[in-house]
Scaffold this motif. Structure first.
Motif, PDB file in Angstrom:
ATOM      1  N   HIS A   1      38.881  40.849  61.402  1.00  0.00           N
ATOM      2  CA  HIS A   1      38.049  42.048  61.419  1.00  0.00           C
ATOM      3  C   HIS A   1      36.989  41.978  62.499  1.00  0.00           C
ATOM      4  O   HIS A   1      36.163  42.863  62.580  1.00  0.00           O
ATOM      5  CB  HIS A   1      37.337  42.225  60.079  1.00  0.00           C
ATOM      6  CG  HIS A   1      38.260  42.687  59.009  1.00  0.00           C
ATOM      7  ND1 HIS A   1      38.909  43.876  59.077  1.00  0.00           N
ATOM      8  CD2 HIS A   1      38.625  42.102  57.862  1.00  0.00           C
ATOM      9  CE1 HIS A   1      39.640  44.020  57.991  1.00  0.00           C
ATOM     10  NE2 HIS A   1      39.497  42.963  57.254  1.00  0.00           N
TER      11      HIS A   1
ATOM     12  N   CYS B   1      39.672  45.606  48.986  1.00  0.00           N
ATOM     13  CA  CYS B   1      40.600  46.199  49.960  1.00  0.00           C
ATOM     14  C   CYS B   1      41.478  47.215  49.252  1.00  0.00           C
ATOM     15  O   CYS B   1      41.634  47.161  48.034  1.00  0.00           O
ATOM     16  CB  CYS B   1      41.499  45.124  50.580  1.00  0.00           C
ATOM     17  SG  CYS B   1      40.633  44.119  51.772  1.00  0.00           S
TER      18      CYS B   1
ATOM     19  N   CYS C   1      47.102  42.863  53.438  1.00  0.00           N
ATOM     20  CA  CYS C   1      47.794  42.712  54.728  1.00  0.00           C
ATOM     21  C   CYS C   1      48.592  41.404  54.766  1.00  0.00           C
ATOM     22  O   CYS C   1      48.135  40.376  54.255  1.00  0.00           O
ATOM     23  CB  CYS C   1      46.795  42.728  55.880  1.00  0.00           C
ATOM     24  SG  CYS C   1      45.836  44.251  55.922  1.00  0.00           S
TER      25      CYS C   1
ATOM     26  N   CYS D   1      46.783  38.107  55.952  1.00  0.00           N
ATOM     27  CA  CYS D   1      45.391  37.871  55.550  1.00  0.00           C
ATOM     28  C   CYS D   1      45.219  36.746  54.538  1.00  0.00           C
ATOM     29  O   CYS D   1      45.954  36.648  53.566  1.00  0.00           O
ATOM     30  CB  CYS D   1      44.807  39.151  54.973  1.00  0.00           C
ATOM     31  SG  CYS D   1      43.075  38.964  54.557  1.00  0.00           S
TER      32      CYS D   1
ATOM     33  N   GLY E   1      37.292  41.867  53.745  1.00  0.00           N
ATOM     34  CA  GLY E   1      37.422  43.017  52.898  1.00  0.00           C
ATOM     35  C   GLY E   1      37.463  44.319  53.705  1.00  0.00           C
ATOM     36  O   GLY E   1      37.600  44.332  54.910  1.00  0.00           O
ATOM     37  N   THR E   2      37.289  45.382  52.996  1.00  0.00           N
ATOM     38  CA  THR E   2      37.274  46.702  53.625  1.00  0.00           C
ATOM     39  C   THR E   2      36.086  47.481  53.065  1.00  0.00           C
ATOM     40  O   THR E   2      36.206  48.141  52.023  1.00  0.00           O
ATOM     41  CB  THR E   2      38.594  47.447  53.332  1.00  0.00           C
ATOM     42  OG1 THR E   2      39.692  46.608  53.669  1.00  0.00           O
ATOM     43  CG2 THR E   2      38.693  48.738  54.140  1.00  0.00           C
TER      44      THR E   2
ATOM     45  N   ARG F   1      49.776  47.502  56.606  1.00  0.00           N
ATOM     46  CA  ARG F   1      48.553  48.295  56.745  1.00  0.00           C
ATOM     47  C   ARG F   1      48.778  49.646  56.076  1.00  0.00           C
ATOM     48  O   ARG F   1      49.906  50.121  55.967  1.00  0.00           O
ATOM     49  CB  ARG F   1      48.213  48.501  58.233  1.00  0.00           C
ATOM     50  CG  ARG F   1      47.938  47.228  58.981  1.00  0.00           C
ATOM     51  CD  ARG F   1      46.684  46.545  58.557  1.00  0.00           C
ATOM     52  NE  ARG F   1      45.495  47.329  58.881  1.00  0.00           N
ATOM     53  CZ  ARG F   1      44.250  46.945  58.638  1.00  0.00           C
ATOM     54  NH1 ARG F   1      44.021  45.794  58.023  1.00  0.00           N
ATOM     55  NH2 ARG F   1      43.225  47.690  58.977  1.00  0.00           N
TER      56      ARG F   1
HETATM   57  S1  SF4 Z   1      42.097  44.884  55.147  1.00  0.00           S
HETATM   58 FE1  SF4 Z   1      41.799  43.383  53.485  1.00  0.00          FE
HETATM   59  S2  SF4 Z   1      43.810  42.398  53.244  1.00  0.00           S
HETATM   60 FE2  SF4 Z   1      43.771  43.429  55.272  1.00  0.00          FE
HETATM   61  S3  SF4 Z   1      43.049  41.881  56.764  1.00  0.00           S
HETATM   62 FE3  SF4 Z   1      41.230  43.001  56.066  1.00  0.00          FE
HETATM   63  S4  SF4 Z   1      40.480  41.756  54.331  1.00  0.00           S
HETATM   64 FE4  SF4 Z   1      42.574  41.153  54.673  1.00  0.00          FE
END
Ligand code: SF4
Length: 416
Positions: A8, A38, A42, A45, A94-95, A166
């Motif tokens: 990220h 999230c 992914c 990840c 995370g997101t 994704r």
């Molecule tokens: S969106 Fe979530 S699962 Fe995907 S790379 Fe980022 S932290 Fe990891």
């Protein structure tokens, strides 16, 4: 080398004022907030995160983080007089964009110690969240002080995005970018990934061209790495994925560096490129070992020579989230008291600090003062790398030459 860990672009930017025009003598430490949620998992990840859409879990998380903020007021209000110290907030995961805006705003109000805006306030977002939540959400982010958005695009190719698992496709990524711009976001960073075995040079070229057509202020591009505990690591061990060759990765990295340079981007760190004046302030502080405070489950902090880290447990009152990994949540089910993460500490040794300084400084195009590098590494190792052209001297500083950035890991290993 080109670690894909920071997918990220953390861990670790600007309101449009060129960095060189700003002098900051005393400010607060840089602050990172980890949002461990999230919308999907992914393929590559291994970050600590959980798939969650529960408003109770989001609010329990916010309560726990605010509790942490209150208990760490002394650290948060500490003034740092380090040269070139900065005042930044980075919300990563995370997101973070899966969090409802009111929950995010509640945490930001608790973090912000003064009326003065953060010099750089970044939030990581997922393109699909931006399209789904729309311009009202983006304007809400700007209203709470966000002045930089880092969007995890990763690719514009639908086949590659599906393989990554994704949530968005290429068209939605472009749509999300346009929403950000239409709402007035003036500093956008996008993340890309290369070095995937099925990512042909043609697809990579198209991806870079798509990115350049959008003209983001900042691009982070990471080589895919196989992280223990990720779905990808299992695919490798099952024989369902064969890693890209070094030659393919090198070709794609070289193409990236040349093309972005020709387009006016400053290659200021192994994996990071910025239009002049838009280099990431927050991440650059990490590379200079400026003290930082990490809030939230799994976040790390560095104050002086003490590193601390929060445990990776989702604060909650009820177990209503699905863990991403097979590991069971080790939390009590007490409905009355919020169960939160804990904190551990270590004091770094002189040797730890020496290694960290070399590793972090040499990631950047500024490198390190020659006198300092000679004091931290063996003189013959520095001199022989200079002779080979792997290191170069620019004024009083030494850095890894751009032609050798792809093998920076090996170079750094020789110095430490
Ligand atoms: S969106 Fe979530 S699962 Fe995907 S790379 Fe980022 S932290 Fe990891």
């Amino acid at each position: 080398m080109l670690s894909g860990r920071n997918l990220h672009g953390r861990g670790l930017h600007l309101s449009g004022i060129p960095r060189q025009d700003r002098t900051v003598a005393k400010v607060n430490p840089v602050i990172y907030l980890h949002v461990p949620f999230c919308g999907s998992f992914c393929t590559y990840c291994d970050f600590y995160s959980e798939i969650c859409r529960s408003s109770q879990a989001f609010n329990d998380y916010a309560d726990a983080v605010i509790g942490e903020i209150n208990s760490r007021q002394k650290e948060l209000s500490m003034n740092i007089s380090a040269p070139n110290a900065v005042n930044t907030l980075y919300i990563g995961g995370g997101t973070p964009s899966v969090l409802p805006l009111d929950v995010l705003a509640r945490i930001v109000r608790a973090i912000a110690l003064s009326e003065a805006p953060f010099e750089e306030f970044t939030v990581e977002v997922n393109p699909e969240d931006i399209v789904e939540k729309g311009s009202e959400y983006v304007r809400g982010l700007l209203a709470i002080g966000v002045n930089r958005i880092s969007m995890g695009v990763q690719s514009f190719d639908d086949g590659i995005l599906r393989w990554m698992n994704r949530r968005h496709d290429g068209t939605r990524a472009i749509k999300a970018y346009r929403i950000l711009r239409e709402c007035g976001v003036r500093n956008i960073s996008i993340d890309l990934i290369f070095g995937i075995s099925q990512l042909t040079d043609e697809i990579w070229k198209d991806t870079i061209e798509e990115a350049l057509a959008l003209a983001p202020e900042h691009i982070s591009a990471y080589q895919l790495s196989i992280e223990e505990g990720s779905a990808l690591a299992k695919m490798v061990s099952d024989g369902r994925y064969v890693e890209a060759s070094d030659e393919q990765c090198r070709r794609q990295y070289n193409f990236l560096c040349c093309t972005l340079k020709q387009s006016g981007y400053h290659h200021y760190e192994i994996s990071n490129f910025a239009k002049p004046g838009f280099e990431a302030v927050h991440n650059s502080a990490y590379w200079r070992r400026v003290p930082y405070i990490g809030l939230g489950p799994g976040a790390h902090s560095l104050i002086g020579n003490v590193r601390s880290w929060n445990s990776q447990e989702l604060p909650h009152r009820a177990l209503n989230c699905e863990p991403l990994s097979d590991a069971p949540l080790k939390l009590s089910r007490n409905q009355d008291n919020l169960t939160t993460y804990s904190r551990s500490f270590e004091t770094l040794s002189t040797e730890d600090i020496r290694v960290e300084k070399i590793m972090l400084s040499l990631r950047t195009d500024k490198g390190m003062e020659a006198t300092e590098l000679y004091s931290l590494a063996e003189r013959y190792a520095v001199d022989s790398l200079l002779m080979e052209g792997a290191l170069e001297k620019i004024g009083s500083r030494i850095r890894i030459s751009e032609s050798h950035l792809f093998v920076s890991d090996e170079i750094i290993r020789e110095l430490i």
